[in-house]
Design a protein around this motif. Structure first.
Motif, PDB file in Angstrom:
ATOM      1  N   GLU A 117       0.806  -1.221   0.000  1.00 23.58           N
ATOM      2  CA  GLU A 117       0.000   0.000   0.000  1.00 23.58           C
ATOM      3  C   GLU A 117       0.838   1.270   0.000  1.00 23.58           C
ATOM      4  O   GLU A 117       0.307   2.376   0.146  1.00 23.58           O
ATOM      5  N   GLY A 118       2.152   1.126  -0.147  1.00 19.57           N
ATOM      6  CA  GLY A 118       3.015   2.288  -0.243  1.00 19.57           C
ATOM      7  C   GLY A 118       2.942   3.164   0.993  1.00 19.57           C
ATOM      8  O   GLY A 118       2.802   2.683   2.125  1.00 19.57           O
ATOM      9  N   LYS A 119       3.031   4.473   0.773  1.00 20.48           N
ATOM     10  CA  LYS A 119       3.042   5.405   1.901  1.00 20.48           C
ATOM     11  C   LYS A 119       1.725   5.433   2.655  1.00 20.48           C
ATOM     12  O   LYS A 119       1.664   5.952   3.775  1.00 20.48           O
ATOM     13  N   ASP A 120       0.667   4.903   2.045  1.00 21.05           N
ATOM     14  CA  ASP A 120      -0.633   4.869   2.720  1.00 21.05           C
ATOM     15  C   ASP A 120      -0.780   3.664   3.637  1.00 21.05           C
ATOM     16  O   ASP A 120      -1.731   3.596   4.429  1.00 21.05           O
ATOM     17  N   GLY A 121       0.107   2.714   3.502  1.00 21.33           N
ATOM     18  CA  GLY A 121       0.005   1.505   4.308  1.00 21.33           C
ATOM     19  C   GLY A 121       0.765   1.629   5.611  1.00 21.33           C
ATOM     20  O   GLY A 121       1.588   2.530   5.800  1.00 21.33           O
ATOM     21  N   PRO A 122       0.507   0.720   6.567  1.00 19.11           N
ATOM     22  CA  PRO A 122       1.245   0.743   7.843  1.00 19.11           C
ATOM     23  C   PRO A 122       2.737   0.526   7.597  1.00 19.11           C
ATOM     24  O   PRO A 122       3.130  -0.228   6.706  1.00 19.11           O
ATOM     25  N   LEU A 123       3.556   1.201   8.394  1.00 23.70           N
ATOM     26  CA  LEU A 123       5.000   1.119   8.219  1.00 23.70           C
ATOM     27  C   LEU A 123       5.520  -0.286   8.493  1.00 23.70           C
ATOM     28  O   LEU A 123       6.452  -0.765   7.833  1.00 23.70           O
ATOM     29  N   VAL A 124       4.890  -0.943   9.457  1.00 25.96           N
ATOM     30  CA  VAL A 124       5.349  -2.269   9.885  1.00 25.96           C
ATOM     31  C   VAL A 124       4.173  -3.235   9.793  1.00 25.96           C
ATOM     32  O   VAL A 124       3.046  -2.905  10.189  1.00 25.96           O
ATOM     33  N   ARG A 125       4.416  -4.427   9.256  1.00 28.83           N
ATOM     34  CA  ARG A 125       3.397  -5.478   9.157  1.00 28.83           C
ATOM     35  C   ARG A 125       3.981  -6.798   9.641  1.00 28.83           C
ATOM     36  O   ARG A 125       5.202  -7.004   9.606  1.00 28.83           O
ATOM     37  N   THR A 126       3.073  -7.691   9.990  1.00 28.97           N
ATOM     38  CA  THR A 126       3.498  -9.057  10.300  1.00 28.97           C
ATOM     39  C   THR A 126       3.745  -9.812   8.993  1.00 28.97           C
ATOM     40  O   THR A 126       3.329  -9.388   7.915  1.00 28.97           O
ATOM     41  N   LEU A 127       4.376 -10.945   9.110  1.00 25.41           N
ATOM     42  CA  LEU A 127       4.650 -11.762   7.936  1.00 25.41           C
ATOM     43  C   LEU A 127       3.351 -12.217   7.283  1.00 25.41           C
ATOM     44  O   LEU A 127       3.220 -12.175   6.051  1.00 25.41           O
ATOM     45  N   ASP A 128       2.372 -12.637   8.061  1.00 29.91           N
ATOM     46  CA  ASP A 128       1.089 -13.065   7.495  1.00 29.91           C
ATOM     47  C   ASP A 128       0.393 -11.914   6.772  1.00 29.91           C
ATOM     48  O   ASP A 128      -0.251 -12.120   5.736  1.00 29.91           O
ATOM     49  N   SER A 129       0.485 -10.740   7.330  1.00 31.06           N
ATOM     50  CA  SER A 129      -0.131  -9.574   6.686  1.00 31.06           C
ATOM     51  C   SER A 129       0.525  -9.299   5.349  1.00 31.06           C
ATOM     52  O   SER A 129      -0.147  -8.996   4.355  1.00 31.06           O
ATOM     53  N   HIS A 130       1.861  -9.388   5.297  1.00 26.44           N
ATOM     54  CA  HIS A 130       2.564  -9.239   4.023  1.00 26.44           C
ATOM     55  C   HIS A 130       2.104 -10.295   3.028  1.00 26.44           C
ATOM     56  O   HIS A 130       1.786  -9.984   1.869  1.00 26.44           O
ATOM     57  N   ARG A 131       2.067 -11.544   3.473  1.00 29.05           N
ATOM     58  CA  ARG A 131       1.695 -12.633   2.586  1.00 29.05           C
ATOM     59  C   ARG A 131       0.272 -12.437   2.048  1.00 29.05           C
ATOM     60  O   ARG A 131       0.015 -12.600   0.848  1.00 29.05           O
ATOM     61  N   SER A 132      -0.630 -12.069   2.904  1.00 30.49           N
ATOM     62  CA  SER A 132      -2.014 -11.861   2.494  1.00 30.49           C
ATOM     63  C   SER A 132      -2.126 -10.747   1.462  1.00 30.49           C
ATOM     64  O   SER A 132      -2.857 -10.866   0.468  1.00 30.49           O
ATOM     65  N   TYR A 133      -1.381  -9.680   1.661  1.00 33.53           N
ATOM     66  CA  TYR A 133      -1.439  -8.561   0.714  1.00 33.53           C
ATOM     67  C   TYR A 133      -0.957  -9.001  -0.670  1.00 33.53           C
ATOM     68  O   TYR A 133      -1.604  -8.732  -1.689  1.00 33.53           O
ATOM     69  N   TYR A 134       0.188  -9.670  -0.725  1.00 28.08           N
ATOM     70  CA  TYR A 134       0.745 -10.046  -2.026  1.00 28.08           C
ATOM     71  C   TYR A 134      -0.099 -11.113  -2.720  1.00 28.08           C
ATOM     72  O   TYR A 134      -0.142 -11.171  -3.949  1.00 28.08           O
ATOM     73  N   GLU A 135      -0.776 -11.938  -1.939  1.00 25.24           N
ATOM     74  CA  GLU A 135      -1.641 -12.951  -2.539  1.00 25.24           C
ATOM     75  C   GLU A 135      -2.909 -12.334  -3.126  1.00 25.24           C
ATOM     76  O   GLU A 135      -3.454 -12.842  -4.110  1.00 25.24           O
ATOM     77  N   ARG A 136      -3.365 -11.234  -2.578  1.00 24.88           N
ATOM     78  CA  ARG A 136      -4.683 -10.722  -2.958  1.00 24.88           C
ATOM     79  C   ARG A 136      -4.656  -9.406  -3.728  1.00 24.88           C
ATOM     80  O   ARG A 136      -5.484  -9.202  -4.622  1.00 24.88           O
ATOM     81  N   TRP A 137      -3.771  -8.509  -3.391  1.00 24.43           N
ATOM     82  CA  TRP A 137      -3.903  -7.154  -3.934  1.00 24.43           C
ATOM     83  C   TRP A 137      -2.671  -6.605  -4.652  1.00 24.43           C
ATOM     84  O   TRP A 137      -2.757  -5.578  -5.308  1.00 24.43           O
ATOM     85  N   ALA A 138      -1.543  -7.247  -4.542  1.00 21.91           N
ATOM     86  CA  ALA A 138      -0.312  -6.657  -5.082  1.00 21.91           C
ATOM     87  C   ALA A 138      -0.390  -6.483  -6.595  1.00 21.91           C
ATOM     88  O   ALA A 138      -0.988  -7.289  -7.312  1.00 21.91           O
ATOM     89  N   LYS A 139       0.245  -5.417  -7.066  1.00 23.65           N
ATOM     90  CA  LYS A 139       0.311  -5.127  -8.495  1.00 23.65           C
ATOM     91  C   LYS A 139       1.579  -5.741  -9.080  1.00 23.65           C
ATOM     92  O   LYS A 139       2.495  -6.152  -8.363  1.00 23.65           O
ATOM     93  N   THR A 140       1.619  -5.761 -10.400  1.00 27.21           N
ATOM     94  CA  THR A 140       2.748  -6.396 -11.088  1.00 27.21           C
ATOM     95  C   THR A 140       4.084  -5.823 -10.630  1.00 27.21           C
ATOM     96  O   THR A 140       5.038  -6.560 -10.350  1.00 27.21           O
ATOM     97  N   TRP A 141       4.175  -4.501 -10.559  1.00 27.35           N
ATOM     98  CA  TRP A 141       5.462  -3.877 -10.240  1.00 27.35           C
ATOM     99  C   TRP A 141       5.951  -4.270  -8.845  1.00 27.35           C
ATOM    100  O   TRP A 141       7.164  -4.292  -8.591  1.00 27.35           O
ATOM    101  N   GLU A 142       5.013  -4.608  -7.957  1.00 26.49           N
ATOM    102  CA  GLU A 142       5.423  -4.955  -6.603  1.00 26.49           C
ATOM    103  C   GLU A 142       6.156  -6.291  -6.575  1.00 26.49           C
ATOM    104  O   GLU A 142       7.067  -6.492  -5.765  1.00 26.49           O
ATOM    105  N   PHE A 143       5.766  -7.198  -7.435  1.00 27.11           N
ATOM    106  CA  PHE A 143       6.496  -8.468  -7.525  1.00 27.11           C
ATOM    107  C   PHE A 143       7.875  -8.246  -8.137  1.00 27.11           C
ATOM    108  O   PHE A 143       8.850  -8.883  -7.746  1.00 27.11           O
ATOM    109  N   GLN A 144       7.945  -7.343  -9.105  1.00 27.11           N
ATOM    110  CA  GLN A 144       9.234  -7.025  -9.696  1.00 27.11           C
ATOM    111  C   GLN A 144      10.161  -6.427  -8.640  1.00 27.11           C
ATOM    112  O   GLN A 144      11.354  -6.739  -8.596  1.00 27.11           O
TER     113      GLN A 144
END
Length: 1017
Positions: free
Chosen positions: A297-324
């Protein structure tokens, strides 16, 4: 005086830019005292001038000497350090080389040495700055803040501002060691990977020490949270710059028994203090910003996340450039086990991301967005983001990794150069291409490093000042080439990078082939026939025969065609005439298939194959033009090749042709070939949308201008030879009229001209007239004769007395005619008069002669206005072809080109004496000037401009679509297929023929209403 002048000369020859200042610095009391030594006789001690040869080897001798003077003053009260420094400076050796290299390349590091003389020990020490284990660097920075490097969770003993300053001082000392090694250890390009890795390791150590400082600020030292700092970007890839944002992602997990909310709050606090320690205000200069904007979520997202929160985000909402971006993720600091777990969780998603819809296209679009966001003023100076810059290399490597890395773990490195070598070894990139790209990348990074090192500022711009360029050239080992050589190499590297980037990153088969089914790729006749019919081919059987002719056999040419055609068939179908496009492609391929570059270009270029398919299926004129000049296909790979050639460039080329020519007809043919090439270039660019409208017209006009000027030289040469004359007996002038004069030519426009001459003093007037007439006649014959190159009809019917008058008149005869017999229509015609070839002075005199006629003092009188309107009405009634719908005639019909031009010209005749902007040969410029002067309402001017532009574009489009010239180009057809083709040529979406027709009818109807209000009042 003599000694000073001699020293100044030595300094200048040694590379000093300001010899006078250098002389003063060499006499600096602190520097002189330093070299004299304690207790020595200053008269017997070596003076600072002994340093000149060594300073001459530095990147910037002036800056190096200034820094030495500052350092000498800084150690004036430290006898031990003075003695050490004096010994180093007076003896040729590695220590002096390291010190002078640093102060000669970096103002910032020189100032640091003056502010912190203790750092001299680091520079003078020969211990390497690169290749040092990261654990050693980490321990060094942790020790600086009083933290135990061996502790599971290091906590700083020296917290607050003092701890931050201590950490930054240790960082700067290590940076000095890296810079000293970098600047003195051989070829900069060879050292680059080790230097970049050392900088990344130093950044990781600074993050660890900053995290220790952050923990010291929390009462419980952050015991409730496990925090991992994951490096991204260049830090993650161990290829960091001297000054760069350090991209990170924070991953947090509750420590044993801790609450998740409490842990995240503590982790956020730690991350905030960490960033402030590295980049916030303090007594010592900041290191660099810590940038966490790549987090979910970039600057709009929380500065710190748990590992599960990261995993959930990339599984559901991440854009192409974020994987790059995740491709370079690497644990840097904090909880290493958690960092490794994060990378292990993300990696499978990274290497499967290519399966996402439009993954390749999204990656390519992201690169284009980066380019578009480069400020125009910086575009040609950008080392990183601009065309041919570092991003071109990095995006190319990353896309190839992501496409192929799902099945090949060997190419998954986060380091650009390591990954490029792996891609080459795996066969994904040709060895020569990979080697060239690696050399270019090293050069660009070396330039970037040296530019940033100078003031330790984050910049990616090539300097422009001569002194900066000279220093930069010397610092990267280009001392002899100098600033000019550096700029030339920089430009060549950018060209090479851009070329390779387009070949690899935009390789059309990369995304397109992946979207095809197995049947589509096979090109088996039955499957192909069904597919072709489904996507719009009118003759699928014929198309299959073309495909078979191109792909049958075991030759390399057939193999490449089998790669190209499955994709190109779809591109042909995107145009209005896929059958015609495929047929033209077959003919072109048969003409060029034996050349080494043609199919390679289509296979590897990012744009050529698709552009060729689009052009061939949209324009028969272009298909014919490329068929006559097949080598022109190379233009499709580079927008710059499709840009109209300037008048000066074309004139220089024409001059070269004429300089080499030995026979008039051959010279004229060569000039006509030049025009044929430029007609093709403009047509291709027009169909592809690289140039449109007035730019295309100006290109066509510039080519005609140059052709007329060259043909005039050839005709005069031929006439002189026929008459056995050594020189022209009269000055010659060709005056452009009509659309040529207005720089508004179309693809089939004639060249309307007047021929003028002015006998030289003492010349027989009869000879002068005969000579001028002979030249004009020869010019028309040379350009209008049937031959291998397209003709340009030269029409002189707008001359005084029209066809009944002499072809050429003297200047005095024109003056007499215009003074005694000139009619209103001639004044109107002269509104477009523009000298185009011949004697410049005579051209100026002719303009001065006709200006009072076309811009009459006080404006055109009432009788003249009535006469213009009478002639216009007569033209409407007599010249419109019988049976043609007036609403569909683009030139003479209602609201067409003639309506708009006559309106503009009447405004010029009436008001140009008072409105300077109306004194132009351009219709569009005249209307704009009338609008600005309030002679035409804003909305009315817009209506006229729209109608004129659309009518002109449609006339050109009719030629481009049909490939035929002549009067048919003036009438908008009723045929639906033709209208669809015209729509494609002018840039409308597929199937927009009816929309285009409606647009024209509406525009012409509105224009006619304005004409009736403005022209007829």
């Amino acid at each position: 005086m003599g000694r000073g002048s001699t020293l100044a000369g030595r300094l200048t020859r040694a590379g000093f830019g300001d010899a006078a200042r250098a002389e003063r610095l060499l006499a600096d009391a602190a520097l002189v005292a330093l070299l004299a030594g304690d207790g020595a006789d200053a008269g017997d001690a070596p003076g600072p001038a002994v340093l000149v040869p060594a300073l001459a080897e530095t990147a910037d001798p002036d800056q190096a000497l200034l820094s030495l003077a500052k350092i000498a003053g800084a150690v004036a009260d430290d006898p031990a350090r003075r003695a050490t420094l004096a010994a180093v400076l007076t003896a040729d050796g590695p220590a002096r080389e390291r010190l002078l290299a640093v102060v000669g390349a970096s103002v910032a590091l020189g100032d640091d040495l003056a502010a912190h003389p203790e750092h001299l020990d680091v520079v003078l020490d020969e211990a390497p700055g690169t290749g040092v284990p990261v654990a050693e660097v980490r321990a060094e920075l942790l020790a600086a803040v009083g933290a135990d490097p061996d502790a599971a969770v290091p906590v700083a003993a020296t917290a607050g501002p003092a701890g931050v300053d201590a950490m930054r001082g240790a960082y700067r000392a290590r940076l000095l060691r890296i810079a000293a090694t970098d600047l003195t250890s051989g070829e900069p390009l060879t050292r680059l990977p080790g230097v970049a890795a050392a900088l990344a390791d130093l950044a990781a150590a600074a993050l660890e020490a900053s995290l220790a400082l952050a923990r010291a600020e929390l009462d419980d030292h952050g015991a409730s949270v496990r925090l991992a700092v994951v490096g991204m970007g260049k830090t993650g890839g161990r290829e960091l710059n001297y000054v760069s944002d350090v991209d990170v992602i924070y991953v947090a997990e509750p420590a044993d028994g801790a609450d998740e909310a409490e842990a995240l709050a503590a982790g956020t606090r730690l991350a905030t203090v960490l960033a402030r320690a590295c980049g916030g205000p303090s007594g010592e200069p900041a290191l660099w910003p810590v940038d966490a904007a790549l987090r979910p979520e970039g600057k709009d997202g929380p500065l710190v996340r748990t590992l599960d929160s990261h995993r959930s985000y990339y599984e559901r909402w991440a854009k192409t450039w974020e994987f790059q971006a995740l491709l370079k993720a690497r644990p840097l600091a904090g909880d290493r086990e958690l960092g490794d777990a994060y990378v292990a969780a993300m990696n499978p998603m990274v290497w499967q991301a290519v399966r996402r819809e439009n993954f390749v296209e999204d990656s390519q679009a992201m690169r284009r967005r980066v380019e578009r966001h480069v400020p125009p003023a910086e575009a040609d100076r950008q080392i990183k983001l601009g065309v041919g810059g570092l991003r071109d290399v990095e995006f190319t490597v990353q896309l190839l990794q992501l496409v192929h890395g799902r099945s090949d773990a060997e190419i998954r490195s986060g380091n650009t150069l390591t990954a490029l070598a792996a891609l080459s070894a795996g066969g994904y990139v040709g060895r020569e291409h990979a080697a060239q790209l690696a050399v270019c990348y090293r050069f660009l990074r070396a330039i970037e490093h040296r530019v940033q090192l100078h003031r330790l500022r984050r910049t990616h711009l090539m300097p422009t000042a001569e002194a900066d360029l000279r220093r930069l050239a010397r610092s990267v080992g280009m001392r002899t080439e100098g600033a000019a050589g550096l700029l030339e190499r920089w430009r060549q590297v950018r060209r090479d990078v851009r070329h390779l980037h387009e070949e690899l990153f935009y390789r059309p088969l990369l995304p397109a082939t992946a979207q095809l089914s197995a049947a589509e790729v096979s090109l088996a006749p039955e499957e192909a026939r069904a597919r072709l019919a489904a996507i719009g081919y009118r003759d699928p059987a014929g198309a299959v025969r073309h495909i078979a002719a191109l792909t049958e056999g075991v030759s390399r040419r057939a193999a490449i065609q089998r790669q190209l055609l499955p994709v190109m068939l779809g591109w042909f179908a995107d145009g209005p005439d896929p059958d015609g496009g495929l047929l033209a492609f077959r003919r072109l391929s048969e003409a060029l298939g034996g050349t080494h570059w043609y199919l390679k270009l289509l296979r590897d270029s990012g744009t050529a194959a698709e552009r060729l398919a689009r052009a061939l299926s949209t324009s028969r004129y272009v298909a014919d033009a490329l068929g006559r000049s097949p080598e022109s296909v190379v233009w499709l790979d580079d927008d710059a090749e499709l840009e109209p050639r300037s008048h000066d460039r074309l004139s220089a080329e024409a001059d070269a042709v004429l300089t080499r020519a030995s026979e008039p007809v051959a010279a004229a043919t060569a000039l006509r070939a030049l025009r044929r090439r430029e007609l093709a270039r403009t047509a291709v660019a027009d169909v592809l949308g690289v140039v449109t409208g007035t730019r295309a017209a100006r290109s066509l006009t510039a080519t005609a201008d140059v052709l007329l000027a060259g043909a005039l030289r050839v005709a005069a040469w031929e006439e002189r030879a026929a008459r056995r004359l050594d020189a022209d007996p009269t000055a010659l002038l060709v005056v452009a009229m009509g659309r040529l004069g207005g720089r508004e030519m179309g693809y089939t426009s004639d060249a309307d001209v007047l021929f003028v001459h002015d006998p030289l003093p003492g010349t027989d007037p009869v000879l002068a007239q005969e000579f001028a007439t002979g030249v004009a006649t020869r010019l028309r014959a040379l350009l209008g004769a049937v031959g291998p190159e397209p003709a340009l009809e030269v029409d002189a019917d707008l001359r005084p007395e029209g066809r009944n008058g002499p072809l050429v008149r003297s200047f005095d005869a024109y003056a007499e005619y215009y003074a005694r017999w000139s009619l209103v229509w001639e004044s109107q015609a002269l509104l477009r008069a523009r000298p185009v070839a011949g004697d410049p002075a005579l051209g100026e005199r002719f303009v001065a002669l006709v200006d009072p006629l076309r811009y009459p003092a006080g404006g055109l009188d009432a009788a003249g206005v009535r006469e213009v309107r009478r002639i216009k009405a007569r033209v409407e009634s007599e010249r419109l072809p019988r049976g043609v719908d007036p609403t569909r005639h683009l030139k003479l019909g209602r609201g067409g080109i003639a309506d708009v031009e006559w309106t503009a010209q009447l405004l010029q005749l009436r008001h140009a004496h008072a409105v300077p902007g109306l004194r132009t040969t351009s219709t569009l410029d005249a209307l704009e000037a009338a609008r600005e002067a309030g002679l035409v309402a804003e909305d009315d001017a817009a209506v006229l401009l729209e109608a004129w532009d659309l009518a002109s574009r449609l006339r050109d489009a009719l030629v481009l679509w049909t490939g035929r010239t002549g009067g048919h180009a003036d009438v908008l057809p009723h045929d639906r297929q033709v209208m669809s083709g015209l729509a494609a040529v002018v840039g409308y979406p597929s199937g927009s023929g009816q929309e285009l027709e409606d647009t024209w009818l509406r525009a012409s109807r509105r224009a006619r209403a304005v004409v009736e209000a403005v022209f007829y009042e």
